[in-house]
Design a protein around this motif. Structure first.
Motif, PDB file in Angstrom:
ATOM      1  N   LYS A 119       0.840  -1.186   0.000  1.00  0.00           N
ATOM      2  CA  LYS A 119       0.000   0.000   0.000  1.00  0.00           C
ATOM      3  C   LYS A 119       0.884   1.248   0.000  1.00  0.00           C
ATOM      4  CE  LYS A 119      -3.656  -2.609   2.296  1.00  0.00           C
ATOM      5  NZ  LYS A 119      -4.635  -2.673   3.416  1.00  0.00           N
ATOM      6  N   ASP A 120       0.302   2.388   0.281  1.00  0.00           N
ATOM      7  CA  ASP A 120       1.048   3.644   0.212  1.00  0.00           C
ATOM      8  C   ASP A 120       2.040   3.774   1.371  1.00  0.00           C
ATOM      9  OD1 ASP A 120      -0.238   4.498  -2.113  1.00  0.00           O
ATOM     10  OD2 ASP A 120      -1.917   5.318  -0.974  1.00  0.00           O
ATOM     11  N   SER A 143      -0.570  -3.470  -5.601  1.00  0.00           N
ATOM     12  CA  SER A 143      -0.073  -2.153  -5.200  1.00  0.00           C
ATOM     13  C   SER A 143      -1.009  -1.061  -5.677  1.00  0.00           C
ATOM     14  CB  SER A 143       1.336  -1.914  -5.768  1.00  0.00           C
ATOM     15  OG  SER A 143       1.292  -1.779  -7.170  1.00  0.00           O
ATOM     16  N   THR A 144      -0.934   0.075  -5.013  1.00  0.00           N
ATOM     17  CA  THR A 144      -1.723   1.227  -5.419  1.00  0.00           C
ATOM     18  C   THR A 144      -1.105   1.846  -6.670  1.00  0.00           C
ATOM     19  OG1 THR A 144      -0.427   2.611  -3.933  1.00  0.00           O
ATOM     20  CG2 THR A 144      -2.481   1.699  -3.071  1.00  0.00           C
ATOM     21  N   SER A 147       2.259   3.665  -6.608  1.00  0.00           N
ATOM     22  CA  SER A 147       3.516   2.937  -6.357  1.00  0.00           C
ATOM     23  C   SER A 147       4.185   2.551  -7.679  1.00  0.00           C
ATOM     24  CB  SER A 147       3.239   1.685  -5.511  1.00  0.00           C
ATOM     25  OG  SER A 147       2.633   2.008  -4.300  1.00  0.00           O
ATOM     26  N   THR A 148       4.585   3.549  -8.437  1.00  0.00           N
ATOM     27  CA  THR A 148       5.155   3.268  -9.758  1.00  0.00           C
ATOM     28  C   THR A 148       6.491   2.536  -9.660  1.00  0.00           C
ATOM     29  OG1 THR A 148       6.109   5.496  -9.758  1.00  0.00           O
ATOM     30  CG2 THR A 148       3.984   5.203 -10.854  1.00  0.00           C
ATOM     31  N   ARG A 149       7.289   2.835  -8.633  1.00  0.00           N
ATOM     32  CA  ARG A 149       8.572   2.157  -8.480  1.00  0.00           C
ATOM     33  C   ARG A 149       8.369   0.666  -8.201  1.00  0.00           C
ATOM     34  NH1 ARG A 149      14.051   3.318  -7.052  1.00  0.00           N
ATOM     35  NH2 ARG A 149      14.957   1.711  -5.704  1.00  0.00           N
ATOM     36  N   ILE A 150       7.393   0.356  -7.346  1.00  0.00           N
ATOM     37  CA  ILE A 150       7.098  -1.048  -7.052  1.00  0.00           C
ATOM     38  C   ILE A 150       6.606  -1.752  -8.307  1.00  0.00           C
ATOM     39  CG2 ILE A 150       5.515  -2.573  -5.789  1.00  0.00           C
ATOM     40  CD1 ILE A 150       5.737  -0.662  -3.447  1.00  0.00           C
ATOM     41  N   VAL A 161       1.217  -7.914 -11.679  1.00  0.00           N
ATOM     42  CA  VAL A 161       0.965  -6.704 -10.901  1.00  0.00           C
ATOM     43  C   VAL A 161      -0.534  -6.402 -10.923  1.00  0.00           C
ATOM     44  CG1 VAL A 161       1.592  -4.306 -10.499  1.00  0.00           C
ATOM     45  CG2 VAL A 161       3.225  -5.845 -11.599  1.00  0.00           C
ATOM     46  N   ILE A 162      -1.099  -6.241  -9.743  1.00  0.00           N
ATOM     47  CA  ILE A 162      -2.527  -5.973  -9.576  1.00  0.00           C
ATOM     48  C   ILE A 162      -2.684  -4.580  -8.996  1.00  0.00           C
ATOM     49  CG2 ILE A 162      -4.646  -6.723  -8.426  1.00  0.00           C
ATOM     50  CD1 ILE A 162      -3.053  -9.504  -8.169  1.00  0.00           C
ATOM     51  N   ARG A 163      -3.505  -3.780  -9.634  1.00  0.00           N
ATOM     52  CA  ARG A 163      -3.722  -2.415  -9.168  1.00  0.00           C
ATOM     53  C   ARG A 163      -4.804  -2.389  -8.085  1.00  0.00           C
ATOM     54  NH1 ARG A 163      -4.881   3.144 -12.579  1.00  0.00           N
ATOM     55  NH2 ARG A 163      -6.259   4.109 -11.058  1.00  0.00           N
TER      56      ARG A 163
END
Length: 279
Positions: A119-120, A143-144, A147-150, A161-163
């Motif tokens: 999360k954030d 990830s939210t 979280s572009t780096r993650i 990757v799941i938003r």
């Protein structure tokens, strides 16, 4: 693929049991964060999902509710219904202080197909965070959108990757929804793959902030998601009218339910299986 994020409270687990009865190979995999030390309702929900072949994810280190920090209690409490790890996947909520604990738990228990929920407010420069994401046992990162780096790190290591979105807009009082009959809930199911995601997740028609049930309600609100058109899902709010005091909760529920039935009989939209009743 849709990954609804649900807390393991009584009515959410009942909703999962009822959805399991309707399940017909829908592209839905629930993520469940247990929040109660009593697992009776959880056992019933898990058994129903297993019976219908509905795969699911269980968070083993819940961050809210009665069992925070009691990682082992979940598999102990669900030991009779979770022996077959092919039907469910373990998940861990990542914060800035538990990286090594999660790595150790994954290795000690030899967990496979692990979901990491990021999360954030994470320190994305931490080396141990990168080490977790790079583990072969980890296959999915939730990830939210911020979280572009993650997201980049996960994709670089061939993870799904799941938003995770927080779509529901809560109000201070249930009666406040009287002035908001409907509002758009999401359109991301049309676009998540364009943005490089492999699936979407949200808290359904619940706020992301965990709230225990309190005293009797002044107003009852039913929140119902439906596909208003092919481009977006909306949420409509049906609220009781006799919202002066806390008496006659059954009557308040009947008032809100009557409005919902009238709407369904009139419009007959495509109804999504998870609704929420605020009391």
């Amino acid at each position: 693929m849709y990954y609804p994020y649900l807390r393991g409270k009584q009515f959410e687990l009942i909703a999962l049991r009822e959805f399991a009865d309707l399940y017909d190979n829908y592209k839905v995999i629930p993520i469940i964060e247990p929040v109660k030390a009593a697992f009776n309702s959880m056992v019933l929900a898990v058994s129903a999902m297993k019976k219908k072949g509905l795969k699911f994810v269980v968070i083993l280190n819940p961050q809210v509710g009665d069992i925070i920090g009691q990682m082992q209690i979940i598999e102990t409490g669900l030991a009779d219904v979770l022996p077959d790890r092919t039907v469910w996947s373990p998940a861990f909520i990542v914060n800035n202080n538990n990286h090594q604990q999660i790595i150790t738990q994954i290795n000690n228990q030899n967990y496979q197909h692990v979901f990491l929920i990021c999360k954030d407010n994470l320190d994305t420069s931490a080396l141990t965070l990168a080490q977790m994401i790079q583990m072969d046992n980890v296959t999915h990162i939730v990830s939210t959108a911020s979280s572009t780096r993650i997201k980049r790190l996960a994709q670089r290591n061939s993870k799904s990757v799941i938003r995770l979105d927080d779509n529901f807009i809560p109000q201070r009082k249930n009666s406040d929804f009287l002035s908001i009959p409907e509002e758009m809930f999401t359109e991301e199911y049309n676009f998540f793959s364009d943005d490089g995601y492999d699936g979407i997740s949200d808290y359904t028609v619940l706020p992301s902030e965990f709230v225990e049930s309190g005293m009797g309600p002044v107003a009852v609100a039913i929140h119902w998601t439906y596909e208003k058109n092919t481009e977006s899902v909306w949420v409509r709010h049906f609220v009781s009218d006799t919202n002066v005091d806390r008496s006659n909760v059954q009557g308040k529920f009947a008032e809100a339910a009557r409005k919902a039935v009238e709407f369904l009989n009139y419009s007959q939209p495509r109804i999504f299986p998870l609704i929420h009743i605020s009391i």
